[in-house]
Design a protein around this motif. Structure first.
Motif, PDB file in Angstrom:
ATOM      1  N   ILE A   1       3.118  -4.494  -5.651  1.00  0.00           N
ATOM      2  CA  ILE A   1       2.158  -3.638  -6.364  1.00  0.00           C
ATOM      3  C   ILE A   1       0.977  -3.339  -5.432  1.00  0.00           C
ATOM      4  O   ILE A   1       0.549  -2.194  -5.306  1.00  0.00           O
ATOM      5  N   GLY A   2       0.467  -4.365  -4.784  1.00  0.00           N
ATOM      6  CA  GLY A   2      -0.591  -4.164  -3.788  1.00  0.00           C
ATOM      7  C   GLY A   2      -1.970  -3.975  -4.385  1.00  0.00           C
ATOM      8  O   GLY A   2      -2.912  -3.640  -3.671  1.00  0.00           O
ATOM      9  N   VAL A   3      -2.088  -4.167  -5.682  1.00  0.00           N
ATOM     10  CA  VAL A   3      -3.388  -4.010  -6.353  1.00  0.00           C
ATOM     11  C   VAL A   3      -3.819  -5.373  -6.885  1.00  0.00           C
ATOM     12  O   VAL A   3      -3.190  -5.906  -7.803  1.00  0.00           O
ATOM     13  N   ILE A   4      -4.882  -5.913  -6.325  1.00  0.00           N
ATOM     14  CA  ILE A   4      -5.377  -7.206  -6.804  1.00  0.00           C
ATOM     15  C   ILE A   4      -6.418  -6.977  -7.897  1.00  0.00           C
ATOM     16  O   ILE A   4      -6.400  -7.621  -8.934  1.00  0.00           O
ATOM     17  N   ASN A   5      -7.308  -6.038  -7.645  1.00  0.00           N
ATOM     18  CA  ASN A   5      -8.341  -5.701  -8.634  1.00  0.00           C
ATOM     19  C   ASN A   5      -8.348  -4.195  -8.869  1.00  0.00           C
ATOM     20  O   ASN A   5      -8.205  -3.416  -7.917  1.00  0.00           O
TER      21      ASN A   5
ATOM     22  N   ILE B   1      -1.576   9.383   5.736  1.00  0.00           N
ATOM     23  CA  ILE B   1      -2.172   8.978   4.465  1.00  0.00           C
ATOM     24  C   ILE B   1      -1.285   9.512   3.341  1.00  0.00           C
ATOM     25  O   ILE B   1      -1.238  10.718   3.081  1.00  0.00           O
ATOM     26  N   PHE B   2      -0.577   8.594   2.713  1.00  0.00           N
ATOM     27  CA  PHE B   2       0.227   8.956   1.547  1.00  0.00           C
ATOM     28  C   PHE B   2      -0.554   8.606   0.286  1.00  0.00           C
ATOM     29  O   PHE B   2      -1.371   7.674   0.279  1.00  0.00           O
ATOM     30  N   HIS B   3      -0.268   9.337  -0.769  1.00  0.00           N
ATOM     31  CA  HIS B   3      -0.847   8.961  -2.051  1.00  0.00           C
ATOM     32  C   HIS B   3      -0.554   7.487  -2.307  1.00  0.00           C
ATOM     33  O   HIS B   3       0.571   7.017  -2.097  1.00  0.00           O
ATOM     34  N   GLN B   4      -1.567   6.769  -2.760  1.00  0.00           N
ATOM     35  CA  GLN B   4      -1.435   5.314  -2.918  1.00  0.00           C
ATOM     36  C   GLN B   4      -0.855   4.968  -4.292  1.00  0.00           C
ATOM     37  O   GLN B   4      -1.542   4.440  -5.172  1.00  0.00           O
ATOM     38  N   GLY B   5       0.418   5.312  -4.478  1.00  0.00           N
ATOM     39  CA  GLY B   5       1.068   5.024  -5.757  1.00  0.00           C
ATOM     40  C   GLY B   5       1.160   3.535  -6.004  1.00  0.00           C
ATOM     41  O   GLY B   5       0.863   3.043  -7.098  1.00  0.00           O
ATOM     42  N   SER B   6       1.597   2.819  -5.014  1.00  0.00           N
ATOM     43  CA  SER B   6       1.662   1.355  -4.997  1.00  0.00           C
ATOM     44  C   SER B   6       1.919   0.975  -3.545  1.00  0.00           C
ATOM     45  O   SER B   6       2.307   1.825  -2.731  1.00  0.00           O
ATOM     46  N   ARG B   7       1.736  -0.295  -3.229  1.00  0.00           N
ATOM     47  CA  ARG B   7       2.035  -0.717  -1.856  1.00  0.00           C
ATOM     48  C   ARG B   7       3.519  -0.506  -1.554  1.00  0.00           C
ATOM     49  O   ARG B   7       3.898  -0.079  -0.465  1.00  0.00           O
TER      50      ARG B   7
ATOM     51  N   LEU C   1      -3.402   1.912   3.937  1.00  0.00           N
ATOM     52  CA  LEU C   1      -3.276   1.309   2.611  1.00  0.00           C
ATOM     53  C   LEU C   1      -4.687   1.046   2.092  1.00  0.00           C
ATOM     54  O   LEU C   1      -5.497   0.474   2.819  1.00  0.00           O
ATOM     55  N   GLY C   2      -4.956   1.447   0.868  1.00  0.00           N
ATOM     56  CA  GLY C   2      -6.326   1.262   0.388  1.00  0.00           C
ATOM     57  C   GLY C   2      -6.420   1.064  -1.101  1.00  0.00           C
ATOM     58  O   GLY C   2      -7.385   1.504  -1.717  1.00  0.00           O
ATOM     59  N   LEU C   3      -5.418   0.406  -1.687  1.00  0.00           N
ATOM     60  CA  LEU C   3      -5.467   0.286  -3.139  1.00  0.00           C
ATOM     61  C   LEU C   3      -5.730  -1.129  -3.617  1.00  0.00           C
ATOM     62  O   LEU C   3      -5.887  -1.347  -4.819  1.00  0.00           O
ATOM     63  N   GLU C   4      -5.852  -2.086  -2.708  1.00  0.00           N
ATOM     64  CA  GLU C   4      -5.940  -3.488  -3.110  1.00  0.00           C
ATOM     65  C   GLU C   4      -7.121  -3.777  -4.044  1.00  0.00           C
ATOM     66  O   GLU C   4      -6.978  -4.535  -4.995  1.00  0.00           O
ATOM     67  N   GLN C   5      -8.264  -3.171  -3.770  1.00  0.00           N
ATOM     68  CA  GLN C   5      -9.455  -3.479  -4.564  1.00  0.00           C
ATOM     69  C   GLN C   5      -9.859  -2.363  -5.531  1.00  0.00           C
ATOM     70  O   GLN C   5     -10.911  -2.445  -6.164  1.00  0.00           O
ATOM     71  N   VAL C   6      -9.066  -1.326  -5.627  1.00  0.00           N
ATOM     72  CA  VAL C   6      -9.397  -0.239  -6.560  1.00  0.00           C
ATOM     73  C   VAL C   6      -8.211   0.158  -7.444  1.00  0.00           C
ATOM     74  O   VAL C   6      -8.384   0.528  -8.596  1.00  0.00           O
ATOM     75  N   GLY C   7      -6.999   0.081  -6.902  1.00  0.00           N
ATOM     76  CA  GLY C   7      -5.825   0.544  -7.632  1.00  0.00           C
ATOM     77  C   GLY C   7      -5.455   1.956  -7.224  1.00  0.00           C
ATOM     78  O   GLY C   7      -6.066   2.559  -6.320  1.00  0.00           O
ATOM     79  N   ASN C   8      -4.444   2.467  -7.878  1.00  0.00           N
ATOM     80  CA  ASN C   8      -3.993   3.849  -7.670  1.00  0.00           C
ATOM     81  C   ASN C   8      -4.965   4.761  -8.414  1.00  0.00           C
ATOM     82  O   ASN C   8      -4.980   4.786  -9.641  1.00  0.00           O
ATOM     83  N   THR C   9      -5.757   5.485  -7.667  1.00  0.00           N
ATOM     84  CA  THR C   9      -6.802   6.316  -8.281  1.00  0.00           C
ATOM     85  C   THR C   9      -6.377   7.788  -8.393  1.00  0.00           C
ATOM     86  O   THR C   9      -7.213   8.692  -8.399  1.00  0.00           O
ATOM     87  N   VAL C  10      -5.067   8.014  -8.437  1.00  0.00           N
ATOM     88  CA  VAL C  10      -4.478   9.327  -8.698  1.00  0.00           C
ATOM     89  C   VAL C  10      -4.959  10.320  -7.621  1.00  0.00           C
ATOM     90  O   VAL C  10      -4.794  10.060  -6.448  1.00  0.00           O
TER      91      VAL C  10
ATOM     92  N   PRO D   1      -8.455  11.189  -0.701  1.00  0.00           N
ATOM     93  CA  PRO D   1      -9.810  11.353  -0.140  1.00  0.00           C
ATOM     94  C   PRO D   1     -10.556  10.041   0.069  1.00  0.00           C
ATOM     95  O   PRO D   1     -11.396   9.953   0.973  1.00  0.00           O
ATOM     96  N   LEU D   2     -10.273   9.012  -0.735  1.00  0.00           N
ATOM     97  CA  LEU D   2     -10.912   7.715  -0.489  1.00  0.00           C
ATOM     98  C   LEU D   2     -10.556   7.207   0.905  1.00  0.00           C
ATOM     99  O   LEU D   2     -11.391   6.664   1.623  1.00  0.00           O
ATOM    100  N   LEU D   3      -9.307   7.378   1.293  1.00  0.00           N
ATOM    101  CA  LEU D   3      -8.875   6.932   2.621  1.00  0.00           C
ATOM    102  C   LEU D   3      -9.313   7.904   3.714  1.00  0.00           C
ATOM    103  O   LEU D   3      -9.690   7.490   4.813  1.00  0.00           O
ATOM    104  N   LEU D   4      -9.258   9.176   3.401  1.00  0.00           N
ATOM    105  CA  LEU D   4      -9.642  10.178   4.399  1.00  0.00           C
ATOM    106  C   LEU D   4     -11.124  10.036   4.770  1.00  0.00           C
ATOM    107  O   LEU D   4     -11.506  10.283   5.919  1.00  0.00           O
ATOM    108  N   ALA D   5     -11.941   9.628   3.808  1.00  0.00           N
ATOM    109  CA  ALA D   5     -13.376   9.430   4.083  1.00  0.00           C
ATOM    110  C   ALA D   5     -13.565   8.407   5.197  1.00  0.00           C
ATOM    111  O   ALA D   5     -14.466   8.545   6.038  1.00  0.00           O
ATOM    112  N   GLU D   6     -12.730   7.382   5.221  1.00  0.00           N
ATOM    113  CA  GLU D   6     -12.839   6.367   6.281  1.00  0.00           C
ATOM    114  C   GLU D   6     -12.445   6.955   7.628  1.00  0.00           C
ATOM    115  O   GLU D   6     -13.004   6.594   8.663  1.00  0.00           O
TER     116      GLU D   6
END
Lengths: 313, 80
Positions: A39-43, A236-242, A261-270, A275-280
């Protein structure tokens, strides 16, 4: 390819509150390795009860205006990507426009798309600005699925998080975007839908769709752009799940160090996940050529290349 | 037709579960270290190689490699 406009800056609003998935492992009969490794989402980021789609989108816009020192009157178009507006009439972009005090000359409209919405919205807004001789536009993404996820549904309850992003499109971009590719598998649309008051997802159908469509679409797009996959600095793929991101990397034979990968602390933000990853990557000078692909509701997909202006052949 | 060795080899190739060599056909997927998402990957690979796409209701009844082999072979046998 014209580099007249493109991505100038990105800002994000992520609610402070987090819900831990670890507290749900026993309830859903999963273990730590499945939670972290698959799943890759902790929080999950979850909006407060007083927050709305409009208020989150506004928060992202205000953050962009602040970090950019942007003159509100310079925003010629405001577009919101959402499928969970606070009301169906008026459109969310108009509500945000009013609250932000933007100029009357600013065009507003919404785009109803899910996880492919950011990439599709980039193309729409870039073209809209260029074809109408406009200067700056802002693309907002905000689709808080906490409004529609059934907390008892194992398929979705552990995945989704709430966030909003604001992308400034205009001249002198950090990244020029294109070419784009798009597609829809409408006969499978019921695999991801809002029905009977809640979100329903056929995970297997969505996985099969992504695994079959995205790597092939990437190959076609890179060929069309005349870019070798080795020359892409990050994917950068849509972060559906890890699981889905790593599966796509495997099917597309991509090196793991180029996958984000950037969903561990936020989840899949649709539509906000890309853009959350692209900002980095905006702050990472080593990322000069980026491939990104969003896929999901529809079942629709949209992919594109983003390149720093100096990266063009 | 496929057999259990075919699926076990496929698991090894896909690096799924506690992988390949230790997998036993009669044990449950979970006991073989194969989770629900591994099963999705396995089903997709089988679909691409055999042309058999099992329906969701049928998949819900499959709990082991042995069950999976039997289900795929039923479909293959029913082909004209």
């Amino acid at each position: 390819m014209s580099v007249a406009n493109g991505i100038v800056d990105i800002a994000a609003y992520v609610p402070d509150a987090r819900v831990s998935n670890r507290t749900l492992m026993q309830r859903f009969d999963i273990d730590e390795s499945f939670l972290e490794g698959k799943i890759g989402v902790i929080n999950r980021a979850v909006k407060g009860p007083e927050e709305t789609t409009t208020s989150m989108a506004l928060a992202a816009l205000e953050k962009l205006i602040g970090q950019r020192g942007l003159d509100r009157s310079s925003i010629d178009a405001l577009v919101v990507v959402t499928q969970n507006p606070d009301t169906t009439m008026p459109h969310t972009a108009a509500l945000v426009h009013g609250l932000a005090g933007l100029a009357e000359s600013c065009a507003t409209f919404d785009i109803s798309l899910g996880c492919s919405g950011y990439v599709c919205g980039l193309s729409v807004l870039q073209s809209f600005l260029a074809s109408n001789g406009l200067g700056h536009g802002v693309l907002l993404t905000c689709d808080p699925y906490s409004k529609i996820v059934d907390p008892d549904d194992k398929n979705t309850a552990l995945l989704f998080g709430d966030a909003a992003t604001a992308t400034l499109i205009g001249p002198d971009p950090a990244f020029a975007c294109g070419p784009f590719s798009f597609g829809t598998r409408g006969q499978a649309a019921s695999a991801l839908e809002f029905r009977d008051g809640r979100l329903h997802m056929n995970g297997r159908e969505v996985f099969n769709f992504a695994a079959k469509v995205v790597p092939a679409d990437m190959d076609r797009l890179l060929a069309r752009a005349g870019v070798a996959r080795e020359d892409v600095d990050c994917f950068i793929f849509h972060q559906g799940s890890r699981f889905i991101v790593e599966s796509l990397a495997r099917y597309a034979r991509l090196p793991t160090n180029k996958i984000r990968l950037g969903l561990e602390q936020v989840g899949n933000t649709v539509s906000s996940s890309i853009p959350l990853l692209l900002a980095e990557e905006l702050a990472n000078p080593a990322s000069r050529t980026i491939f990104m692909s969003g896929f999901g509701v529809g079942l629709a997909w949209a992919s594109c290349l983003c390149r720093r202006p100096g990266a063009f052949a | 037709m496929i057999d259990q060795g075919y699926v076990i080899e496929l698991l090894r190739e896909l690096e799924l579960g506690s992988s390949g060599s230790g997998a036993e056909a009669a044990r449950s997927f979970r006991d073989n270290g194969i989770d629900s998402l591994d099963v999705m990957t396995l089903l997709l690979a089988l679909e691409e190689r055999t042309g058999v796409k099992l329906g969701d209701e049928e998949v819900a009844t499959i709990g082991s490699i042995g069950d999976l082999v039997a289900a795929v072979n039923r479909r293959l046998a029913a082909r004209p």
